[in-house]
Design a protein around this motif. Structure first.
Motif, PDB file in Angstrom:
ATOM      1  N   ALA A 235      70.480 -30.845  29.854  1.00 18.50           N
ATOM      2  CA  ALA A 235      70.719 -30.067  31.054  1.00 18.50           C
ATOM      3  C   ALA A 235      69.561 -29.193  31.521  1.00 18.50           C
ATOM      4  O   ALA A 235      68.966 -29.389  32.839  1.00 18.50           O
ATOM      5  CB  ALA A 235      71.781 -29.035  30.945  1.00 18.50           C
ATOM      6  N   ALA A 236      68.684 -28.875  30.645  1.00 20.41           N
ATOM      7  CA  ALA A 236      67.455 -28.027  31.096  1.00 20.41           C
ATOM      8  C   ALA A 236      66.536 -29.012  31.691  1.00 20.41           C
ATOM      9  O   ALA A 236      65.775 -28.748  32.458  1.00 20.41           O
ATOM     10  CB  ALA A 236      67.039 -27.156  29.972  1.00 20.41           C
TER      11      ALA A 236
ATOM     12  N   VAL B   9      64.184 -39.937  32.829  1.00 23.82           N
ATOM     13  CA  VAL B   9      63.780 -41.136  33.418  1.00 23.82           C
ATOM     14  C   VAL B   9      62.796 -42.092  32.549  1.00 23.82           C
ATOM     15  O   VAL B   9      62.510 -43.287  32.616  1.00 23.82           O
ATOM     16  CB  VAL B   9      62.961 -41.138  34.647  1.00 23.82           C
ATOM     17  N   TYR B  10      62.476 -41.512  31.307  1.00 26.13           N
ATOM     18  CA  TYR B  10      61.762 -42.210  30.258  1.00 26.13           C
ATOM     19  C   TYR B  10      61.393 -41.706  28.907  1.00 26.13           C
ATOM     20  O   TYR B  10      61.680 -40.312  28.905  1.00 26.13           O
ATOM     21  CB  TYR B  10      60.162 -42.212  30.898  1.00 26.13           C
TER      22      TYR B  10
ATOM     23  N   GLY C 292      66.960 -31.905  33.005  1.00 26.95           N
ATOM     24  CA  GLY C 292      67.335 -32.667  34.275  1.00 26.95           C
ATOM     25  C   GLY C 292      67.358 -34.095  33.917  1.00 26.95           C
ATOM     26  O   GLY C 292      67.312 -34.625  32.816  1.00 26.95           O
ATOM     27  N   ASP C 293      67.590 -34.859  35.055  1.00 26.54           N
ATOM     28  CA  ASP C 293      67.683 -36.431  34.950  1.00 26.54           C
ATOM     29  C   ASP C 293      66.616 -36.851  34.122  1.00 26.54           C
ATOM     30  O   ASP C 293      65.378 -36.864  34.452  1.00 26.54           O
ATOM     31  CB  ASP C 293      67.800 -37.107  36.277  1.00 26.54           C
TER      32      ASP C 293
ATOM     33  N   VAL D 292      58.918 -38.731  22.780  1.00 27.29           N
ATOM     34  CA  VAL D 292      58.843 -37.899  24.061  1.00 27.29           C
ATOM     35  C   VAL D 292      59.817 -38.265  25.212  1.00 27.29           C
ATOM     36  O   VAL D 292      59.944 -39.199  25.446  1.00 27.29           O
ATOM     37  CB  VAL D 292      57.368 -38.201  24.822  1.00 27.29           C
TER      38      VAL D 292
ATOM     39  N   PHE E 252      58.212 -39.311  39.141  1.00 25.08           N
ATOM     40  CA  PHE E 252      58.825 -40.591  38.801  1.00 25.08           C
ATOM     41  C   PHE E 252      59.548 -40.917  40.298  1.00 25.08           C
ATOM     42  O   PHE E 252      59.918 -40.064  40.792  1.00 25.08           O
ATOM     43  CB  PHE E 252      60.081 -40.449  37.972  1.00 25.08           C
TER      44      PHE E 252
ATOM     45  N   GLU F 209      60.931 -37.605  29.173  1.00 27.41           N
ATOM     46  CA  GLU F 209      60.340 -37.358  30.292  1.00 27.41           C
ATOM     47  C   GLU F 209      61.610 -37.361  31.361  1.00 27.41           C
ATOM     48  O   GLU F 209      62.367 -38.309  31.514  1.00 27.41           O
ATOM     49  CB  GLU F 209      59.362 -38.185  30.857  1.00 27.41           C
ATOM     50  N   SER F 210      61.747 -36.148  31.870  1.00 26.62           N
ATOM     51  CA  SER F 210      62.583 -36.023  33.192  1.00 26.62           C
ATOM     52  C   SER F 210      62.143 -35.969  34.342  1.00 26.62           C
ATOM     53  O   SER F 210      60.873 -36.046  34.563  1.00 26.62           O
ATOM     54  CB  SER F 210      63.568 -34.788  32.808  1.00 26.62           C
ATOM     55  N   VAL F 211      62.875 -35.937  35.622  1.00 28.57           N
ATOM     56  CA  VAL F 211      62.231 -35.884  36.970  1.00 28.57           C
ATOM     57  C   VAL F 211      61.260 -34.633  36.902  1.00 28.57           C
ATOM     58  O   VAL F 211      60.434 -34.600  37.569  1.00 28.57           O
ATOM     59  CB  VAL F 211      63.313 -35.768  37.865  1.00 28.57           C
ATOM     60  N   LYS F 212      61.494 -33.720  35.816  1.00 28.52           N
ATOM     61  CA  LYS F 212      60.979 -32.486  35.859  1.00 28.52           C
ATOM     62  C   LYS F 212      59.706 -32.551  35.136  1.00 28.52           C
ATOM     63  O   LYS F 212      58.706 -32.056  35.744  1.00 28.52           O
ATOM     64  CB  LYS F 212      62.000 -31.254  35.469  1.00 28.52           C
ATOM     65  N   ALA F 213      59.698 -32.846  33.957  1.00 32.52           N
ATOM     66  CA  ALA F 213      58.772 -32.596  33.068  1.00 32.52           C
ATOM     67  C   ALA F 213      58.740 -33.760  31.822  1.00 32.52           C
ATOM     68  O   ALA F 213      59.809 -33.960  31.696  1.00 32.52           O
ATOM     69  CB  ALA F 213      58.817 -31.152  32.463  1.00 32.52           C
ATOM     70  N   ALA F 214      57.786 -33.468  31.120  1.00 26.54           N
ATOM     71  CA  ALA F 214      57.681 -34.316  29.718  1.00 26.54           C
ATOM     72  C   ALA F 214      57.923 -33.171  28.407  1.00 26.54           C
ATOM     73  O   ALA F 214      57.343 -32.152  28.757  1.00 26.54           O
ATOM     74  CB  ALA F 214      56.300 -34.865  29.509  1.00 26.54           C
TER      75      ALA F 214
ATOM     76  N   ARG G 221      51.994 -37.383  35.629  1.00 27.20           N
ATOM     77  CA  ARG G 221      52.200 -36.025  36.014  1.00 27.20           C
ATOM     78  C   ARG G 221      50.911 -35.245  36.657  1.00 27.20           C
ATOM     79  O   ARG G 221      49.815 -35.608  36.560  1.00 27.20           O
ATOM     80  CB  ARG G 221      52.548 -34.931  34.726  1.00 27.20           C
TER      81      ARG G 221
ATOM     82  N   HIS H 222      68.745 -28.497  41.788  1.00 29.82           N
ATOM     83  CA  HIS H 222      69.694 -29.420  41.947  1.00 29.82           C
ATOM     84  C   HIS H 222      70.890 -28.848  41.902  1.00 29.82           C
ATOM     85  O   HIS H 222      71.269 -27.859  41.222  1.00 29.82           O
ATOM     86  CB  HIS H 222      69.180 -30.705  40.867  1.00 29.82           C
TER      87      HIS H 222
ATOM     88  N   VAL I 108      55.483 -41.554  32.737  1.00 28.37           N
ATOM     89  CA  VAL I 108      55.537 -40.766  33.938  1.00 28.37           C
ATOM     90  C   VAL I 108      53.998 -40.265  34.083  1.00 28.37           C
ATOM     91  O   VAL I 108      53.723 -39.475  33.338  1.00 28.37           O
ATOM     92  CB  VAL I 108      56.741 -39.658  33.764  1.00 28.37           C
TER      93      VAL I 108
ATOM     94  N   ARG J  36      71.777 -25.374  39.913  1.00 29.69           N
ATOM     95  CA  ARG J  36      70.688 -24.868  38.783  1.00 29.69           C
ATOM     96  C   ARG J  36      69.817 -24.047  39.560  1.00 29.69           C
ATOM     97  O   ARG J  36      68.884 -24.664  40.507  1.00 29.69           O
ATOM     98  CB  ARG J  36      70.146 -25.839  37.938  1.00 29.69           C
TER      99      ARG J  36
ATOM    100  N   GLN K  18      69.441 -34.659  40.137  1.00 27.97           N
ATOM    101  CA  GLN K  18      68.491 -34.537  41.069  1.00 27.97           C
ATOM    102  C   GLN K  18      68.473 -36.373  41.631  1.00 27.97           C
ATOM    103  O   GLN K  18      68.003 -36.431  42.776  1.00 27.97           O
ATOM    104  CB  GLN K  18      67.273 -34.396  40.415  1.00 27.97           C
ATOM    105  N   LEU K  19      68.556 -36.845  40.696  1.00 29.27           N
ATOM    106  CA  LEU K  19      68.322 -38.506  40.982  1.00 29.27           C
ATOM    107  C   LEU K  19      69.566 -39.009  42.197  1.00 29.27           C
ATOM    108  O   LEU K  19      69.145 -39.700  43.008  1.00 29.27           O
ATOM    109  CB  LEU K  19      68.700 -39.468  39.816  1.00 29.27           C
TER     110      LEU K  19
END
Lengths: 363, 129
Positions: B35-36, B41-42, B38-39, B60, A314, B62-67, A294, A29, A292, A17, A33-34
């Motif tokens: 997919a947009a 996590v919450y 990403g992984d 909400v 995270f 939350e991914s590794v990237k953003a909420a 930010r 990634h 999380v 991506r 990514q994890l």
């Protein structure tokens, strides 16, 4: 479309991506990514860091120039190949960039600076260099691949030419070696062992594929960011910038105050700030509950809300959220972070959070 | 690109809705959305029995990237939340239209503009251009 590294086609082929990073089309990634993060902590990962800027400095005045340009002191580099992490400050003591300088030979250094700051860095370095006998040469024809993780060096070693392999494996942490076309440094941005390898662009795709064939997992900028956050390593533009001094970014240890007579750029203002008891401090935060943290979220300590998360996210290794933050001066064990209009409890901790695969904080 | 399930309708916010036989509606986010993001996590879920307005914040993710907020594509009362997501938010990545469902609502009105699979696919294709 942004600039592309010599490995761009490899990334697209591998299903990466692609995102814009400082004007570069870079892999975020390659699927997860994890999983990439865990691969680096437990095994080995390869990162394309060719977007970073390599600058060679040479000449009879090179040492004297760098001792003026950088807040850390290159005179500390006694042995050839030794590396030094430093901030490059403006005259107000703000951080123009952070960089690693390698001492290659008498009168010869290599500096590796950030990608997003390339133009202003080169302009600043060249402006300052005018008064010194030093030649500043950017090396855009070079690519750079970082192999990181506990198995990274042993997996990548067979890719190094026979005549250099033994010396490469003998490199101590924070040392580098010029190995023919390759420049091999035992440095990185993950908190794991590994090498950063600078090589001619034309050789980069072949070397990258050999890394992957050797079992090193391709990793994108996403994993690079969570790995460096766990490792407590600053990110320029997030944790510090031209308005922030190294003292408020947890980088006081990179300032060489001795010898007192060394006149580095920013020294005057920095000396004043150093004696200011009110200046904010830089600390790690661990979120006690779920959620999380930010960037830019407000941090409150003892009712004082003049704190801010500079890098939050995270932690895949800890399975908790962690952050770096600039918070009011004082000793605190706990704080609160404002997340979507609620105050969540965090613990104020030392960094790194994770180093060499081990969690360093009591969870 | 994975096939879009034919029994769902979709929104421009990349959510999907499934009309259940008992009159309730199950809601999740689409494969494109996961997919947009990403992984993941919450996931912050609403309370059961909570009323949500159409267009209001419902969850909400939350991914590794953003909420990212998940807005209610239809007003109603929350009758079930996917509690498995508290420990395994990555179920949304692995199976967005199945185990990764987010909430089930008893609707109190109509959904806003939704798209059938073909229309949503056309919407996605246009985003790619």
């Amino acid at each position: 479309m942004g600039s592309q590294t010599p490995l761009y086609a490899c990334h697209v082929e591998a299903g990466a991506r692609i995102v814009d990073f400082g004007g570069w089309d870079m892999p975020l990634h390659y699927g997860s990514q994890l999983e990439e993060h865990h691969a680096v902590r437990k095994h080995a990962g390869a990162f394309d860091v060719s977007h970073m800027t390599v600058v060679d400095l040479s000449g009879a005045g090179a040492t004297e120039f760098l001792r003026h340009l950088l807040a850390n002191d290159v005179a500390r580099l006694k042995e050839q190949g030794k590396a030094l992490y430093s901030c490059m400050l403006n005259s107000a003591g703000g951080v123009i960039d952070d960089l690693i300088t390698y001492y290659l030979a008498p009168d010869r250094y290599r500096a590796i600076v950030n990608a997003a700051t390339r133009e202003k860095d080169l302009a600043w370095i060249n402006e300052q260099a005018a008064m010194y006998s030093v030649e500043v040469a950017e090396r855009p024809e070079l690519a750079m691949i970082a192999v990181q993780g506990p198995e990274a060096r042993s997996l990548a070693a067979p890719l190094i030419g026979d005549q250099w392999r033994e010396a490469a494996l003998a490199l101590q942490p924070f040392y580098a070696l010029e190995a023919g076309d390759l420049f091999i440094a035992r440095t990185g941005y993950t908190g794991e062992d590994g090498w950063e390898i600078v090589l001619p662009a034309a050789q980069a795709p072949g070397f990258w594929r050999q890394c992957l064939d050797a079992g090193i997992r391709p990793c994108g900028l996403g994993a690079r960011d969570t790995l460096r956050l766990e490792a407590g390593m600053n990110l320029y533009g997030a944790d510090m910038d031209e308005t922030i001094s190294p003292l408020e970014a947890g980088l006081g240890w990179t300032i060489a105050w001795e010898p007192k007579g060394r006149d580095f750029i920013g020294r005057g203002p920095l000396t004043e700030m150093r004696s200011n008891p009110g200046q904010r401090k830089f600390a790690g935060l661990l979120l006690e509950g779920k959620g999380v943290l930010r960037n830019h979220q407000r941090v409150v300590v003892d009712g004082n809300d003049d704190g801010e998360i500079t890098s939050g996210g995270f932690s895949p290794t800890m399975e908790r959220s962690i952050a770096m933050a600039r918070i009011p001066a004082g000793d605190y064990e706990t704080a609160q972070v404002e997340v979507r209009n609620r105050l969540l409890d965090v613990r104020v901790v030392g960094m790194p959070f994770v180093r060499n695969g081990k969690i360093r904080i009591d969870l | 690109m994975s096939e879009l399930p034919g029994d769902l309708v979709y929104t421009k916010e990349h959510e999907w809705l499934r009309q259940e036989e008992d009159g309730s509606v199950t809601i999740g986010v689409t494969d494109h959305a996961q997919a947009a993001l990403g992984d993941l996590v919450y996931v912050e879920l609403p309370e059961v029995d909570q009323d949500v307005e159409r267009g209001g914040e419902m969850a909400v993710v939350e991914s590794v990237k953003a909420a990212s907020d998940v807005y209610a594509p239809i007003g109603g009362t929350v009758i079930q939340v996917n509690e498995d997501l508290a420990d395994d938010p990555e179920k949304i990545n692995a199976d967005p239209y199945g185990d990764g469902w987010i909430v089930r609502l008893q609707p109190s009105g109509d959904a806003g503009d939704t798209m059938d699979p073909d229309a949503y696919q056309a919407f996605l294709d246009q985003l790619d251009e």
